[in-house]
Design a protein around this motif. Sequence first.
Motif: not given
Length: 235
Positions: A84-88
Amino acid sequence: MDQDAPPVAKPRRRNGASEAKTETTYQRVTNLLRTEIIAGDIPLGGWLRMTAIAERFGVSVQPVREALQQLEGEGLVEMIPNHGARVREIDRNRLVYSHEIGEALESFLARQFAEEASLSSLRKLEALQVEHDAAIDAMDWVRIDAANHAFHRFINTHGGNLEAADLIARYYGLSESLMNKRGRTAAFAQRVKAEHHALLDAFRRRDPDAAAKINAQHVRGTLGDVLAAYEATKR
């Protein structure tokens, strides 16, 4: 192009006014997520689950997927295959590099506008600046930002190079969100207004060198404010 365009104008190009669109669902989701990330409502490293976001915003998964791809391009999100996606973390170098690209592209497009824009197009751009002036007089930042977008979008799409215009627009939201978190002053708004009018004057004189120089200064000035806002988020 307008019928009164000068002979040097290339017929394959089209006026950017037709590109004006209302905010799409994916743009709304992008703006909401960007604001939450910059505000710290979603922590660094936090996972962004598409289904949960879609349910929270009352949309389908598709605009959420598009929003995450947009935010990945801005450097705020990273897509992890099969996870999925995560915050950078917001990266200072990314801000600098993106504005350097923006400076080069916008200066080129401002030069092109000065060389090729018809009188009718110039009058339309002047009308967009009238709205920007009025928004600044009212110190209404929602109106100011919308008018600023319209002014630059008209210039940047006038020659038909939508790829360049879209690449420039990709970073506008990130810059604005950072500055909005810190807060912008009347002095900031007046600087932008003065530079817009200087750009209009260069267009009226058909001076592409001056237009390119003014636009470069415009982007550098904004970068200074964006970096100051970024540093404020680190304290």
